[in-house]
Design a protein around this motif. Structure first.
Motif, PDB file in Angstrom:
ATOM      1  N   PRO A  43      54.593  74.584 100.656  1.00 51.00           N
ATOM      2  CA  PRO A  43      55.877  74.289 100.014  1.00 51.00           C
ATOM      3  C   PRO A  43      56.233  75.102  99.574  1.00 51.00           C
ATOM      4  N   SER A  44      58.327  74.669  99.260  1.00 46.32           N
ATOM      5  CA  SER A  44      58.723  75.533  98.521  1.00 46.32           C
ATOM      6  C   SER A  44      58.768  75.067  96.615  1.00 46.32           C
ATOM      7  N   GLY A  45      58.317  76.334  96.052  1.00 50.29           N
ATOM      8  CA  GLY A  45      58.506  75.778  94.643  1.00 50.29           C
ATOM      9  C   GLY A  45      56.861  75.352  94.137  1.00 50.29           C
ATOM     10  N   ALA A  46      56.180  75.793  95.236  1.00 49.84           N
ATOM     11  CA  ALA A  46      54.836  75.329  94.999  1.00 49.84           C
ATOM     12  C   ALA A  46      54.396  75.822  94.089  1.00 49.84           C
ATOM     13  N   ALA A  47      53.204  75.229  93.092  1.00 51.70           N
ATOM     14  CA  ALA A  47      52.618  76.699  91.645  1.00 51.70           C
ATOM     15  C   ALA A  47      51.749  77.391  92.191  1.00 51.70           C
ATOM     16  N   VAL A  48      51.717  78.403  91.841  1.00 49.78           N
ATOM     17  CA  VAL A  48      50.581  79.359  91.745  1.00 49.78           C
ATOM     18  C   VAL A  48      49.947  79.458  89.907  1.00 49.78           C
ATOM     19  N   ASN A  49      48.400  79.383  90.544  1.00 50.14           N
ATOM     20  CA  ASN A  49      48.053  79.342  89.359  1.00 50.14           C
ATOM     21  C   ASN A  49      47.323  81.264  89.059  1.00 50.14           C
ATOM     22  N   LEU A  50      47.511  81.312  87.632  1.00 51.51           N
ATOM     23  CA  LEU A  50      47.480  82.665  87.748  1.00 51.51           C
ATOM     24  C   LEU A  50      45.929  83.027  86.257  1.00 51.51           C
ATOM     25  N   VAL A  51      45.398  84.256  86.616  1.00 49.82           N
ATOM     26  CA  VAL A  51      44.825  84.435  85.722  1.00 49.82           C
ATOM     27  C   VAL A  51      45.028  86.009  84.630  1.00 49.82           C
ATOM     28  N   VAL A  52      45.183  85.900  83.695  1.00 48.65           N
ATOM     29  CA  VAL A  52      46.271  87.258  82.956  1.00 48.65           C
ATOM     30  C   VAL A  52      45.416  87.123  82.486  1.00 48.65           C
ATOM     31  N   SER A  53      45.535  89.111  82.022  1.00 46.53           N
ATOM     32  CA  SER A  53      44.330  89.809  80.806  1.00 46.53           C
ATOM     33  C   SER A  53      44.891  89.730  79.470  1.00 46.53           C
ATOM     34  N   LYS A  54      43.396  89.516  78.556  1.00 47.41           N
ATOM     35  CA  LYS A  54      43.439  89.804  76.840  1.00 47.41           C
ATOM     36  C   LYS A  54      43.350  90.870  76.575  1.00 47.41           C
TER      37      LYS A  54
END
Length: 594
Positions: free
Chosen positions: A539-550
Protein backbone atom coordinates in the motif's frame (compact mmCIF):
# COMPACT_ATOMS: atom_id res chain seq x y z
CA UNK A 1 43.74 5.84 9.19
CA UNK A 2 41.83 2.75 7.99
CA UNK A 3 43.44 0.66 5.29
CA UNK A 4 42.48 2.12 1.91
CA UNK A 5 40.12 4.45 3.78
CA UNK A 6 41.71 7.35 1.96
CA UNK A 7 42.88 7.43 -1.64
CA UNK A 8 46.61 6.88 -1.56
CA UNK A 9 46.66 4.78 1.62
CA UNK A 10 48.23 1.36 1.07
CA UNK A 11 46.97 -2.14 1.84
CA UNK A 12 49.00 -3.76 4.58
CA UNK A 13 49.82 -7.02 2.90
CA UNK A 14 52.62 -9.04 1.42
CA UNK A 15 54.92 -7.69 -1.30
CA UNK A 16 53.42 -7.72 -4.81
CA UNK A 17 49.98 -7.24 -3.26
CA UNK A 18 47.90 -4.07 -3.16
CA UNK A 19 50.67 -2.55 -1.04
CA UNK A 20 52.56 -2.17 -4.27
CA UNK A 21 50.46 0.77 -5.41
CA UNK A 22 48.89 3.72 -3.66
CA UNK A 23 45.23 3.49 -4.55
CA UNK A 24 44.36 6.83 -6.08
CA UNK A 25 47.87 8.16 -5.48
CA UNK A 26 50.40 9.04 -8.17
CA UNK A 27 53.85 8.32 -6.64
CA UNK A 28 56.94 10.35 -7.41
CA UNK A 29 59.88 8.73 -9.18
CA UNK A 30 63.02 8.55 -6.98
CA UNK A 31 65.64 11.09 -8.03
CA UNK A 32 69.29 10.63 -7.05
CA UNK A 33 68.84 10.20 -3.31
CA UNK A 34 66.44 7.87 -1.57
CA UNK A 35 62.80 8.95 -1.70
CA UNK A 36 60.47 6.82 0.47
CA UNK A 37 57.98 5.51 -2.09
CA UNK A 38 55.95 2.29 -1.78
CA UNK A 39 57.57 0.56 -4.79
CA UNK A 40 59.99 1.67 -7.55
CA UNK A 41 58.09 3.84 -10.03
CA UNK A 42 56.89 4.11 -12.68
CA UNK A 43 55.10 0.83 -13.31
CA UNK A 44 55.95 -0.54 -16.73
CA UNK A 45 53.30 -2.94 -18.06
CA UNK A 46 53.69 -5.41 -15.24
CA UNK A 47 53.25 -9.04 -16.36
CA UNK A 48 49.78 -10.23 -15.49
CA UNK A 49 48.37 -6.75 -14.90
CA UNK A 50 44.57 -6.89 -14.98
CA UNK A 51 41.85 -4.68 -13.51
CA UNK A 52 39.26 -6.66 -11.54
CA UNK A 53 35.79 -5.33 -10.75
CA UNK A 54 34.99 -5.40 -7.01
CA UNK A 55 31.37 -4.22 -7.13
CA UNK A 56 31.66 -0.47 -6.48
CA UNK A 57 30.24 2.40 -8.58
CA UNK A 58 31.80 4.04 -11.63
CA UNK A 59 31.06 7.48 -13.08
CA UNK A 60 28.59 7.38 -15.99
CA UNK A 61 29.97 10.78 -17.07
CA UNK A 62 31.87 13.56 -15.31
CA UNK A 63 31.04 17.12 -14.28
CA UNK A 64 34.40 18.80 -13.63
CA UNK A 65 35.15 21.90 -11.59
CA UNK A 66 38.60 23.43 -11.03
CA UNK A 67 39.10 24.75 -7.48
CA UNK A 68 41.87 27.32 -6.93
CA UNK A 69 42.86 27.21 -3.25
CA UNK A 70 43.19 30.86 -2.18
CA UNK A 71 43.62 33.88 -4.40
CA UNK A 72 47.40 34.36 -4.36
CA UNK A 73 50.74 32.57 -4.72
CA UNK A 74 49.70 30.32 -7.60
CA UNK A 75 51.66 29.41 -10.70
CA UNK A 76 49.40 31.49 -12.93
CA UNK A 77 50.32 29.66 -16.13
CA UNK A 78 49.07 26.41 -14.57
CA UNK A 79 45.81 27.77 -13.10
CA UNK A 80 45.02 29.59 -16.34
CA UNK A 81 46.02 26.67 -18.58
CA UNK A 82 44.20 23.77 -16.93
CA UNK A 83 40.67 25.06 -17.81
CA UNK A 84 41.57 24.73 -21.51
CA UNK A 85 42.55 21.11 -21.00
CA UNK A 86 39.34 20.23 -19.14
CA UNK A 87 37.23 22.19 -21.64
CA UNK A 88 38.79 20.30 -24.57
CA UNK A 89 37.62 17.02 -23.02
CA UNK A 90 34.10 18.41 -22.61
CA UNK A 91 34.08 19.62 -26.22
CA UNK A 92 35.34 16.27 -27.55
CA UNK A 93 32.58 14.43 -25.69
CA UNK A 94 31.82 10.93 -26.94
CA UNK A 95 34.29 11.31 -29.82
CA UNK A 96 37.24 11.71 -27.42
CA UNK A 97 39.99 9.36 -28.61
CA UNK A 98 41.37 9.11 -25.05
CA UNK A 99 39.05 6.19 -24.60
CA UNK A 100 40.59 3.37 -22.53
CA UNK A 101 37.91 3.85 -19.84
CA UNK A 102 35.09 2.82 -22.21
CA UNK A 103 35.59 -0.87 -21.51
CA UNK A 104 34.95 -0.48 -17.77
CA UNK A 105 31.19 0.01 -17.56
CA UNK A 106 29.48 -2.38 -15.14
CA UNK A 107 26.29 -3.17 -17.06
CA UNK A 108 25.52 -6.88 -17.12
CA UNK A 109 28.52 -7.98 -15.05
CA UNK A 110 28.12 -11.08 -12.91
CA UNK A 111 28.12 -10.95 -9.11
CA UNK A 112 27.85 -7.72 -7.14
CA UNK A 113 27.46 -4.91 -9.66
CA UNK A 114 26.10 -1.38 -9.87
CA UNK A 115 24.98 -2.12 -13.45
CA UNK A 116 26.13 1.29 -14.72
CA UNK A 117 27.16 2.67 -18.10
CA UNK A 118 30.44 4.56 -18.47
CA UNK A 119 30.90 7.24 -21.14
CA UNK A 120 33.57 9.71 -22.26
CA UNK A 121 31.16 12.63 -22.04
CA UNK A 122 31.86 15.42 -19.57
CA UNK A 123 30.72 18.91 -18.59
CA UNK A 124 33.09 21.68 -17.52
CA UNK A 125 31.48 23.57 -14.63
CA UNK A 126 34.11 26.32 -14.46
CA UNK A 127 37.07 27.48 -12.33
CA UNK A 128 36.33 28.66 -8.79
CA UNK A 129 38.70 30.52 -6.47
CA UNK A 130 37.87 29.82 -2.84
CA UNK A 131 38.87 31.56 0.40
CA UNK A 132 39.73 28.64 2.69
CA UNK A 133 39.03 28.88 6.41
CA UNK A 134 42.67 28.08 7.24
CA UNK A 135 45.81 29.99 6.21
CA UNK A 136 48.08 27.02 6.89
CA UNK A 137 50.28 25.89 4.01
CA UNK A 138 50.67 22.40 5.50
CA UNK A 139 47.42 20.51 5.00
CA UNK A 140 46.16 16.99 5.58
CA UNK A 141 43.78 15.18 3.27
CA UNK A 142 41.09 15.40 5.95
CA UNK A 143 41.44 19.20 5.98
CA UNK A 144 41.12 19.32 2.19
CA UNK A 145 37.93 17.21 2.20
CA UNK A 146 36.38 19.18 5.08
CA UNK A 147 37.13 22.51 3.38
CA UNK A 148 35.53 21.36 0.12
CA UNK A 149 32.37 20.32 1.99
CA UNK A 150 32.27 23.70 3.77
CA UNK A 151 32.77 25.63 0.51
CA UNK A 152 29.96 23.67 -1.18
CA UNK A 153 27.70 24.45 1.76
CA UNK A 154 28.58 28.15 1.53
CA UNK A 155 27.70 28.24 -2.18
CA UNK A 156 31.29 28.91 -3.28
CA UNK A 157 31.37 25.66 -5.29
CA UNK A 158 28.67 23.99 -7.41
CA UNK A 159 26.98 21.19 -5.46
CA UNK A 160 27.74 17.58 -6.38
CA UNK A 161 25.25 15.34 -8.21
CA UNK A 162 24.65 11.65 -8.67
CA UNK A 163 23.25 10.11 -11.85
CA UNK A 164 22.78 6.60 -13.23
CA UNK A 165 23.72 5.01 -9.91
CA UNK A 166 26.92 6.82 -8.95
CA UNK A 167 28.71 10.13 -8.40
CA UNK A 168 29.42 12.35 -11.41
CA UNK A 169 31.06 15.44 -9.87
CA UNK A 170 34.86 15.87 -9.61
CA UNK A 171 36.69 18.85 -8.06
CA UNK A 172 40.29 19.42 -9.25
CA UNK A 173 41.95 21.32 -6.39
CA UNK A 174 45.07 23.36 -7.21
CA UNK A 175 47.43 24.45 -4.40
CA UNK A 176 50.19 27.12 -4.62
CA UNK A 177 53.77 25.75 -4.98
CA UNK A 178 54.56 26.62 -1.34
CA UNK A 179 51.87 24.29 0.00
CA UNK A 180 52.51 20.76 1.25
CA UNK A 181 49.63 18.28 1.25
CA UNK A 182 50.04 15.09 3.28
CA UNK A 183 48.09 11.87 3.17
CA UNK A 184 49.21 10.18 6.37
CA UNK A 185 53.02 10.19 6.20
CA UNK A 186 53.10 10.60 2.39
CA UNK A 187 53.45 14.20 1.23
CA UNK A 188 53.38 16.13 -2.05
CA UNK A 189 56.65 16.60 -3.92
CA UNK A 190 58.23 13.95 -1.73
CA UNK A 191 56.21 10.74 -1.94
CA UNK A 192 53.53 11.64 -4.48
CA UNK A 193 52.69 13.96 -7.36
CA UNK A 194 48.86 13.94 -7.10
CA UNK A 195 46.02 11.79 -5.84
CA UNK A 196 42.25 11.43 -5.94
CA UNK A 197 39.78 10.51 -3.21
CA UNK A 198 36.11 10.90 -2.35
CA UNK A 199 33.84 12.51 0.24
CA UNK A 200 30.15 13.37 0.56
CA UNK A 201 28.15 16.58 0.94
CA UNK A 202 24.79 16.16 2.68
CA UNK A 203 24.81 12.47 1.72
CA UNK A 204 25.72 13.08 -1.94
CA UNK A 205 29.10 11.52 -2.83
CA UNK A 206 31.69 13.38 -4.89
CA UNK A 207 35.29 12.89 -5.95
CA UNK A 208 38.23 15.27 -5.74
CA UNK A 209 41.78 15.39 -7.06
CA UNK A 210 44.66 17.08 -5.23
CA UNK A 211 46.98 18.89 -7.69
CA UNK A 212 49.92 20.55 -5.87
CA UNK A 213 51.53 23.13 -8.17
CA UNK A 214 54.93 22.21 -6.75
CA UNK A 215 54.99 18.80 -8.43
CA UNK A 216 54.62 19.47 -12.21
CA UNK A 217 58.16 20.94 -12.46
CA UNK A 218 59.64 17.82 -10.83
CA UNK A 219 61.07 15.34 -13.31
CA UNK A 220 60.05 12.69 -10.79
CA UNK A 221 56.45 13.42 -11.81
CA UNK A 222 57.02 12.89 -15.50
CA UNK A 223 59.11 13.70 -18.53
CA UNK A 224 57.31 17.00 -19.25
CA UNK A 225 58.73 19.00 -16.33
CA UNK A 226 60.35 21.70 -18.47
CA UNK A 227 59.30 25.33 -18.12
CA UNK A 228 56.25 25.56 -15.89
CA UNK A 229 55.67 21.78 -16.04
CA UNK A 230 52.29 22.21 -17.74
CA UNK A 231 52.75 18.94 -19.65
CA UNK A 232 53.23 17.09 -16.38
CA UNK A 233 50.15 18.84 -14.94
CA UNK A 234 47.89 17.65 -17.78
CA UNK A 235 49.39 14.14 -17.60
CA UNK A 236 48.72 14.03 -13.85
CA UNK A 237 45.19 15.34 -14.38
CA UNK A 238 44.48 12.70 -17.04
CA UNK A 239 45.89 10.01 -14.71
CA UNK A 240 43.49 10.99 -11.91
CA UNK A 241 40.54 11.67 -14.25
CA UNK A 242 40.36 8.11 -15.57
CA UNK A 243 41.04 6.65 -12.13
CA UNK A 244 38.12 8.66 -10.75
CA UNK A 245 35.88 7.50 -13.61
CA UNK A 246 36.67 3.81 -13.07
CA UNK A 247 37.14 3.80 -9.27
CA UNK A 248 35.51 6.93 -7.78
CA UNK A 249 35.00 5.73 -4.19
CA UNK A 250 38.41 4.14 -3.61
CA UNK A 251 38.90 6.47 -0.62
CA UNK A 252 35.95 4.81 1.17
CA UNK A 253 36.81 1.20 0.34
CA UNK A 254 37.84 -0.93 3.37
CA UNK A 255 39.67 -3.42 1.16
CA UNK A 256 39.12 -5.45 -2.00
CA UNK A 257 35.33 -5.12 -1.79
CA UNK A 258 32.68 -2.47 -2.50
CA UNK A 259 32.73 0.45 -2.93
CA UNK A 260 36.05 -0.39 -4.66
CA UNK A 261 35.39 -0.66 -8.41
CA UNK A 262 38.11 -1.46 -11.00
CA UNK A 263 41.40 -2.31 -9.27
CA UNK A 264 44.48 -4.50 -9.66
CA UNK A 265 45.46 -5.87 -6.24
CA UNK A 266 49.15 -5.79 -7.19
CA UNK A 267 49.40 -2.66 -9.34
CA UNK A 268 46.58 -0.33 -8.34
CA UNK A 269 44.17 1.54 -10.59
CA UNK A 270 43.91 2.09 -14.35
CA UNK A 271 46.50 4.90 -14.29
CA UNK A 272 48.85 3.37 -11.72
CA UNK A 273 49.67 0.42 -13.97
CA UNK A 274 50.92 2.85 -16.65
CA UNK A 275 52.35 5.53 -14.35
CA UNK A 276 54.90 7.80 -16.04
CA UNK A 277 54.11 6.69 -19.61
CA UNK A 278 53.24 9.98 -21.30
CA UNK A 279 51.89 10.51 -24.82
CA UNK A 280 50.41 13.26 -26.99
CA UNK A 281 46.65 13.50 -27.44
CA UNK A 282 45.17 15.57 -30.30
CA UNK A 283 41.72 17.01 -29.64
CA UNK A 284 40.53 19.33 -32.39
CA UNK A 285 43.21 21.94 -33.04
CA UNK A 286 44.94 21.37 -29.69
CA UNK A 287 47.52 18.84 -28.54
CA UNK A 288 47.92 17.79 -24.91
CA UNK A 289 50.29 15.67 -22.87
CA UNK A 290 48.41 12.80 -21.22
CA UNK A 291 49.33 9.58 -19.47
CA UNK A 292 48.59 6.23 -21.04
CA UNK A 293 45.96 4.10 -19.27
CA UNK A 294 45.61 0.34 -18.86
CA UNK A 295 43.35 -1.61 -21.22
CA UNK A 296 42.25 -5.08 -20.15
CA UNK A 297 41.02 -5.71 -23.69
CA UNK A 298 44.44 -5.01 -25.22
CA UNK A 299 46.64 -5.98 -22.23
CA UNK A 300 48.60 -2.79 -22.75
CA UNK A 301 48.93 0.84 -21.75
CA UNK A 302 47.13 2.88 -24.41
CA UNK A 303 45.92 6.35 -25.31
CA UNK A 304 43.28 5.08 -27.76
CA UNK A 305 41.80 1.70 -28.55
CA UNK A 306 43.13 0.07 -31.69
CA UNK A 307 41.17 0.22 -34.93
CA UNK A 308 38.15 -1.97 -34.34
CA UNK A 309 38.28 -1.43 -30.57
CA UNK A 310 35.54 0.28 -28.57
CA UNK A 311 34.64 3.85 -29.50
CA UNK A 312 32.17 6.18 -27.84
CA UNK A 313 28.52 6.05 -28.90
CA UNK A 314 27.30 9.30 -30.49
CA UNK A 315 24.27 10.00 -28.32
CA UNK A 316 21.88 12.58 -29.80
CA UNK A 317 18.39 13.68 -28.79
CA UNK A 318 16.07 16.64 -29.14
CA UNK A 319 12.84 17.70 -27.41
CA UNK A 320 9.73 16.86 -29.45
CA UNK A 321 5.96 16.77 -29.10
CA UNK A 322 4.75 13.25 -28.33
CA UNK A 323 1.32 11.76 -27.84
CA UNK A 324 2.02 10.26 -24.41
CA UNK A 325 3.02 13.15 -22.12
CA UNK A 326 3.55 16.93 -22.00
CA UNK A 327 7.27 16.59 -22.78
CA UNK A 328 8.91 14.23 -25.24
CA UNK A 329 12.44 13.45 -26.44
CA UNK A 330 13.59 11.79 -29.66
CA UNK A 331 16.97 9.98 -29.70
CA UNK A 332 16.68 8.33 -33.12
CA UNK A 333 19.68 10.34 -34.36
CA UNK A 334 21.95 8.34 -31.99
CA UNK A 335 24.58 6.24 -33.80
CA UNK A 336 27.32 3.80 -32.80
CA UNK A 337 30.65 3.16 -34.58
CA UNK A 338 30.94 -0.28 -32.96
CA UNK A 339 29.95 -3.71 -34.30
CA UNK A 340 26.55 -3.74 -35.97
CA UNK A 341 25.79 -0.22 -34.76
CA UNK A 342 22.63 -1.24 -32.92
CA UNK A 343 21.63 0.69 -29.80
CA UNK A 344 20.45 -1.67 -27.06
CA UNK A 345 19.36 0.74 -24.32
CA UNK A 346 18.39 4.39 -23.96
CA UNK A 347 18.75 5.53 -20.34
CA UNK A 348 17.37 8.91 -19.26
CA UNK A 349 18.04 11.10 -16.25
CA UNK A 350 15.20 13.64 -16.26
CA UNK A 351 16.89 16.16 -13.98
CA UNK A 352 14.08 16.04 -11.39
CA UNK A 353 15.35 13.08 -9.37
CA UNK A 354 13.73 10.46 -11.61
CA UNK A 355 15.06 8.29 -14.43
CA UNK A 356 13.94 5.65 -16.89
CA UNK A 357 15.45 3.24 -19.42
CA UNK A 358 14.34 1.07 -22.32
CA UNK A 359 14.96 0.06 -25.93
CA UNK A 360 12.71 2.77 -27.46
CA UNK A 361 14.57 5.87 -28.72
CA UNK A 362 11.50 8.10 -28.23
CA UNK A 363 10.59 8.78 -24.61
CA UNK A 364 8.14 11.03 -22.78
CA UNK A 365 8.05 12.47 -19.30
CA UNK A 366 5.70 14.50 -17.13
CA UNK A 367 7.30 17.08 -14.81
CA UNK A 368 5.48 17.78 -11.57
CA UNK A 369 6.52 21.45 -11.53
CA UNK A 370 7.68 23.94 -14.18
CA UNK A 371 11.31 25.03 -14.34
CA UNK A 372 14.73 24.57 -15.90
CA UNK A 373 16.42 21.15 -15.72
CA UNK A 374 19.39 19.26 -17.16
CA UNK A 375 18.25 16.17 -19.07
CA UNK A 376 20.88 13.50 -19.76
CA UNK A 377 20.70 10.60 -22.22
CA UNK A 378 23.10 7.66 -22.03
CA UNK A 379 22.84 5.36 -25.04
CA UNK A 380 24.48 1.91 -24.85
CA UNK A 381 25.13 -0.20 -27.93
CA UNK A 382 25.09 -3.96 -28.41
CA UNK A 383 28.85 -4.12 -27.75
CA UNK A 384 28.51 -2.51 -24.32
CA UNK A 385 29.97 0.90 -25.26
CA UNK A 386 28.06 4.02 -24.22
CA UNK A 387 27.77 7.72 -24.95
CA UNK A 388 25.98 10.61 -23.29
CA UNK A 389 24.35 13.88 -24.31
CA UNK A 390 23.13 16.73 -22.12
CA UNK A 391 20.40 19.29 -22.80
CA UNK A 392 18.93 21.99 -20.61
CA UNK A 393 15.14 21.81 -20.82
CA UNK A 394 12.67 24.47 -19.66
CA UNK A 395 9.01 23.74 -19.02
CA UNK A 396 6.12 26.20 -18.62
CA UNK A 397 2.90 25.63 -16.72
CA UNK A 398 -0.48 25.56 -18.47
CA UNK A 399 -3.58 25.72 -16.25
CA UNK A 400 -7.11 25.12 -17.53
CA UNK A 401 -10.44 25.56 -15.80
CA UNK A 402 -14.08 25.41 -16.86
CA UNK A 403 -17.34 27.23 -16.15
CA UNK A 404 -20.44 25.14 -16.83
CA UNK A 405 -20.49 21.55 -18.02
CA UNK A 406 -17.58 20.36 -20.13
CA UNK A 407 -13.91 19.48 -20.14
CA UNK A 408 -10.66 20.43 -21.89
CA UNK A 409 -8.15 18.01 -23.44
CA UNK A 410 -4.70 18.82 -24.81
CA UNK A 411 -2.38 17.66 -27.57
CA UNK A 412 0.35 16.81 -26.65
CA UNK A 413 -1.29 14.84 -23.86
CA UNK A 414 -1.22 16.06 -20.31
CA UNK A 415 -4.61 17.72 -19.79
CA UNK A 416 -8.02 16.08 -19.78
CA UNK A 417 -10.18 17.61 -17.10
CA UNK A 418 -12.39 20.42 -15.91
CA UNK A 419 -9.70 22.05 -13.78
CA UNK A 420 -6.07 20.90 -13.88
CA UNK A 421 -2.60 21.86 -15.05
CA UNK A 422 0.46 20.36 -16.75
CA UNK A 423 3.98 21.48 -17.66
CA UNK A 424 4.90 21.63 -21.35
CA UNK A 425 8.16 22.30 -23.17
CA UNK A 426 9.04 25.96 -23.46
CA UNK A 427 7.96 27.22 -26.88
CA UNK A 428 5.72 24.23 -27.62
CA UNK A 429 2.41 24.76 -29.45
CA UNK A 430 -0.32 23.12 -27.37
CA UNK A 431 -3.74 22.48 -28.85
CA UNK A 432 -6.69 22.65 -26.43
CA UNK A 433 -10.09 21.21 -27.30
CA UNK A 434 -13.15 22.32 -25.30
CA UNK A 435 -15.74 19.52 -25.26
CA UNK A 436 -19.20 20.21 -23.72
CA UNK A 437 -21.04 17.61 -21.70
CA UNK A 438 -24.27 16.09 -23.17
CA UNK A 439 -26.95 18.77 -23.19
CA UNK A 440 -24.42 21.61 -22.84
CA UNK A 441 -22.66 23.79 -25.44
CA UNK A 442 -19.32 25.58 -25.71
CA UNK A 443 -19.69 29.37 -25.38
CA UNK A 444 -16.22 30.95 -25.36
CA UNK A 445 -12.70 31.08 -23.89
CA UNK A 446 -11.18 33.56 -21.48
CA UNK A 447 -7.53 34.04 -20.66
CA UNK A 448 -4.85 33.03 -23.18
CA UNK A 449 -7.40 31.45 -25.55
CA UNK A 450 -9.77 34.45 -25.59
CA UNK A 451 -11.41 34.97 -28.99
CA UNK A 452 -10.50 31.53 -30.37
CA UNK A 453 -12.90 28.72 -31.37
CA UNK A 454 -13.51 25.54 -29.39
CA UNK A 455 -10.12 24.23 -30.50
CA UNK A 456 -7.49 26.71 -29.34
CA UNK A 457 -3.70 26.77 -29.74
CA UNK A 458 -1.39 28.39 -27.17
CA UNK A 459 2.37 28.83 -27.49
CA UNK A 460 4.18 28.00 -24.25
CA UNK A 461 6.70 30.85 -24.25
CA UNK A 462 5.49 31.67 -20.72
CA UNK A 463 3.06 30.31 -18.15
CA UNK A 464 -0.48 30.21 -19.58
CA UNK A 465 -3.97 30.01 -18.10
CA UNK A 466 -7.28 29.50 -19.93
CA UNK A 467 -10.93 29.03 -18.99
CA UNK A 468 -13.55 27.33 -21.16
CA UNK A 469 -17.15 28.53 -20.66
CA UNK A 470 -20.03 26.15 -21.36
CA UNK A 471 -23.81 26.44 -21.04
CA UNK A 472 -25.28 24.56 -18.10
CA UNK A 473 -26.31 20.90 -18.13
CA UNK A 474 -27.19 18.26 -15.64
CA UNK A 475 -23.97 17.37 -13.89
CA UNK A 476 -22.69 13.88 -14.59
CA UNK A 477 -22.49 11.41 -11.71
CA UNK A 478 -19.31 11.81 -9.69
CA UNK A 479 -16.44 9.80 -10.98
CA UNK A 480 -14.80 7.18 -8.86
CA UNK A 481 -11.84 8.49 -6.91
CA UNK A 482 -8.49 7.92 -8.53
CA UNK A 483 -6.68 4.87 -7.36
CA UNK A 484 -4.10 5.63 -4.71
CA UNK A 485 -0.48 5.21 -5.79
CA UNK A 486 1.16 1.91 -4.91
CA UNK A 487 4.43 1.44 -3.03
CA UNK A 488 6.68 -0.68 -5.26
CA UNK A 489 9.66 -1.54 -3.06
CA UNK A 490 12.93 -0.37 -4.68
CA UNK A 491 16.35 -1.99 -4.31
CA UNK A 492 18.23 -0.08 -1.60
CA UNK A 493 21.20 -2.31 -0.81
CA UNK A 494 24.53 -0.38 -0.66
CA UNK A 495 22.74 2.99 -0.90
CA UNK A 496 23.55 5.74 1.59
CA UNK A 497 20.69 6.10 4.11
CA UNK A 498 19.76 9.62 2.96
CA UNK A 499 19.57 8.49 -0.65
CA UNK A 500 17.56 5.41 0.34
CA UNK A 501 14.99 7.61 2.10
CA UNK A 502 14.62 9.75 -1.05
CA UNK A 503 14.20 6.69 -3.29
CA UNK A 504 11.59 5.24 -0.94
CA UNK A 505 9.63 8.49 -1.04
CA UNK A 506 9.65 8.66 -4.86
CA UNK A 507 8.48 5.02 -4.90
CA UNK A 508 5.48 5.94 -2.65
CA UNK A 509 7.02 4.05 0.27
CA UNK A 510 8.51 5.23 3.55
CA UNK A 511 11.45 4.33 5.75
CA UNK A 512 10.45 2.11 8.65
CA UNK A 513 12.60 0.99 11.57
CA UNK A 514 16.30 1.66 11.09
CA UNK A 515 18.58 -0.94 12.68
CA UNK A 516 22.30 -0.39 12.75
CA UNK A 517 24.93 -3.13 12.67
CA UNK A 518 28.64 -3.42 12.23
CA UNK A 519 29.70 -4.55 8.75
CA UNK A 520 32.97 -5.42 7.05
CA UNK A 521 31.38 -5.30 3.59
CA UNK A 522 29.57 -1.96 3.75
CA UNK A 523 30.96 1.40 4.78
CA UNK A 524 29.27 3.45 7.50
CA UNK A 525 25.84 4.82 6.56
CA UNK A 526 25.13 2.38 3.68
CA UNK A 527 22.13 0.05 3.63
CA UNK A 528 23.07 -3.58 4.37
CA UNK A 529 19.63 -5.13 3.87
CA UNK A 530 15.95 -4.27 3.67
CA UNK A 531 12.84 -5.78 5.18
CA UNK A 532 10.87 -6.09 1.94
CA UNK A 533 12.08 -7.74 -1.27
CA UNK A 534 12.64 -5.28 -4.16
CA UNK A 535 9.66 -5.25 -6.50
CA UNK A 536 7.14 -6.11 -3.76
CA UNK A 537 3.90 -4.17 -4.18
CA UNK A 538 2.59 -2.64 -0.94
CA UNK A 539 0.00 0.00 0.00
CA UNK A 540 1.07 3.60 -0.60
CA UNK A 541 3.28 4.88 2.20
CA UNK A 542 4.13 1.39 3.46
CA UNK A 543 7.18 1.34 5.74
CA UNK A 544 10.25 -0.61 4.66
CA UNK A 545 12.59 -1.55 7.49
CA UNK A 546 16.30 -1.04 6.86
CA UNK A 547 19.55 -2.32 8.34
CA UNK A 548 22.31 0.29 8.04
CA UNK A 549 26.06 -0.20 8.50
CA UNK A 550 27.82 1.24 11.53
CA UNK A 551 31.15 0.58 9.80
CA UNK A 552 33.67 -2.01 10.92
CA UNK A 553 33.30 -3.38 14.44
CA UNK A 554 35.88 -2.20 16.98
CA UNK A 555 38.62 -4.66 17.76
CA UNK A 556 37.75 -7.18 20.52
CA UNK A 557 39.79 -6.83 23.74
CA UNK A 558 41.17 -9.78 25.75
CA UNK A 559 41.90 -9.64 29.48
CA UNK A 560 45.27 -11.18 30.52
CA UNK A 561 47.44 -11.44 33.61
CA UNK A 562 50.96 -10.55 32.51
CA UNK A 563 53.84 -10.13 34.95
CA UNK A 564 51.36 -9.82 37.84
CA UNK A 565 49.47 -7.04 36.10
CA UNK A 566 45.99 -7.19 34.57
CA UNK A 567 46.03 -5.88 30.97
CA UNK A 568 43.38 -5.51 28.24
CA UNK A 569 44.79 -6.06 24.72
CA UNK A 570 43.72 -7.02 21.19
CA UNK A 571 43.58 -10.67 20.18
CA UNK A 572 46.77 -10.30 18.12
CA UNK A 573 48.72 -8.89 21.09
CA UNK A 574 47.17 -11.52 23.40
CA UNK A 575 48.56 -14.33 21.26
CA UNK A 576 52.07 -12.90 21.53
CA UNK A 577 51.87 -12.37 25.33
CA UNK A 578 50.54 -15.90 25.91
CA UNK A 579 53.71 -17.23 24.32
CA UNK A 580 55.76 -15.52 27.03
CA UNK A 581 53.71 -16.61 30.04
CA UNK A 582 50.60 -14.45 30.15
CA UNK A 583 47.40 -16.16 31.34
CA UNK A 584 43.74 -15.53 30.51
CA UNK A 585 41.79 -13.49 33.08
CA UNK A 586 42.63 -10.98 35.76
CA UNK A 587 45.59 -11.42 38.11
CA UNK A 588 44.79 -13.09 41.47
CA UNK A 589 46.52 -11.88 44.62
CA UNK A 590 48.65 -14.60 46.26
CA UNK A 591 48.08 -15.08 49.96
CA UNK A 592 51.11 -14.17 52.10
CA UNK A 593 52.46 -16.94 54.33
CA UNK A 594 53.11 -16.05 57.97
Amino acid sequence: MALLALAGAFFASAPHSAAAAGAGLMPITPLGGIVPVPVPQPFVNRPGAHLTYYGGPVMAFTENAIVVWGGSGHASSLTSGLPGFVTSFANAGNANTYNAALEYGTQGLAGTTTNQPLTLASRYLGSFTISPSTSSTNLSDAQVASELIAQIGAGALPPPRVAFGGPVTEYYVMFPPTYKICLGSSCSNAQFCAYHSDAAYAGTPFTYTVLPESTPTSSGCGASSGGDGFGNLTAMTSHELLESMTDPEVGSAPGLLPPLAWYDGSNGEIGDICNGQQATLILGASSWTVQKQWSNAESACIVSHVSGGLKGVSAEFSPVATSGAPTGFDARATTSPNGNGLIATYSWDWGDGTSSAGPDPVASHAYATPGRRLVTLVATDADGASGAQFATVTTQNLTVSTVGSGQVTSAPAGLSCGTCSANFLDGAAVSLAATPSPGAAFVSWTGDCAGQPATCTVTMSAARAVTAIFTGASPPPPSAPAAAPICIVPSLKSRMLAGARTILQTSHCSAGAIARRYSRAFSKGRVISQGAVPGTRLPSGAAVNLVVSKGRAPATRVTLCYRSRTVHVTKAVARKLRRVGATIGICRKTATRR
